[in-house]
Structures are given as structure tokens and as C-alpha cells.
Scaffold this motif. Structure first.
Motif: not given
Length: 109
Positions: A72-76, A86-89, A103-105
């Protein structure tokens, strides 16, 4: 398990604690930071493509390796990545010094 990345071969090799090779999977080029989530999934920061790549991997009861791959793309331009319980990246930007939290779906595999 031990995960060894190679920027020249663009892959990650997985070994057990005795040094036996369990599996291997390839990456796109320019992967800088990798992390293993608490449930064993692998995430990597791809600097040039500005994406986070992931490999949901596992071993079945017979010890056979399987994988599910995506990105998935990121802005940096990411140079580092971490995943919390909790799965947050968390994505670290190499040039702007930013930390982006994603926070991925949920995915159905």
C-alpha cells in the motif's frame, strides 16, 4: 525464526533456530526497513516506490511454507517500519523525519 534480508538479492530468507532454511520470498528493489508483526507477518519499507510491502506468511501443520503478498502507498519515502500489538503500522520517513501511523483494514486471505 530468523529473518535475513538481502538488498542485493531483493529477498528475505527464513531460518529456524538451528540454521535450517525454512523458506524465502522476494521483494521489489529498494527495501530498507523490515519488521515482523506480533502474529508473524512481515512488513517492509520500499523507499523508491513509496510503499509498505507486506507478506502474510505461515507454515502449515506439515511445515510447508505459504504466503500472501501485497503493498500500500504512503505519503513519504519510508526507511523504517514497525507494527504494534494492535496492528497499527508506524512508517518513518527518511527525508522529512516524519512518523506516519497507518491502521490497515482487515484482509481476508
Amino acid at each position: 525464526r530468523l529473518y535475513v534480508s538481502s538488498t542485493t538479492e531483493n529477498n528475505i530468507t527464513i531460518f529456524d533456530t538451528l540454521g535450517n532454511k525454512l523458506g524465502e520470498f522476494g521483494w521489489a528493489d529498494s527495501v530498507y526497513g523490515i519488521t515482523i508483526s506480533p502474529n508473524g507477518n512481515v512488513f517492509a519499507a520500499n523507499l523508491v516506490d513509496q510503499t509498505i510491502e507486506y507478506h502474510f506468511i505461515g507454515f502449515d501443520d506439515a511445515g510447508l511454507y505459504y504466503e500472501y503478498t501485497g503493498s500500500f502507498p504512503v505519503d513519504t519515502q519510508p526507511a523504517g517500519v514497525a507494527v504494534d500489538d494492535d496492528g497499527r503500522i508506524y512508517v518513518a520517513g527518511v527525508y522529512d523525519g516524519s512518523i506516519t501511523i497507518v491502521t490497515p483494514q482487515p484482509l481476508s486471505v
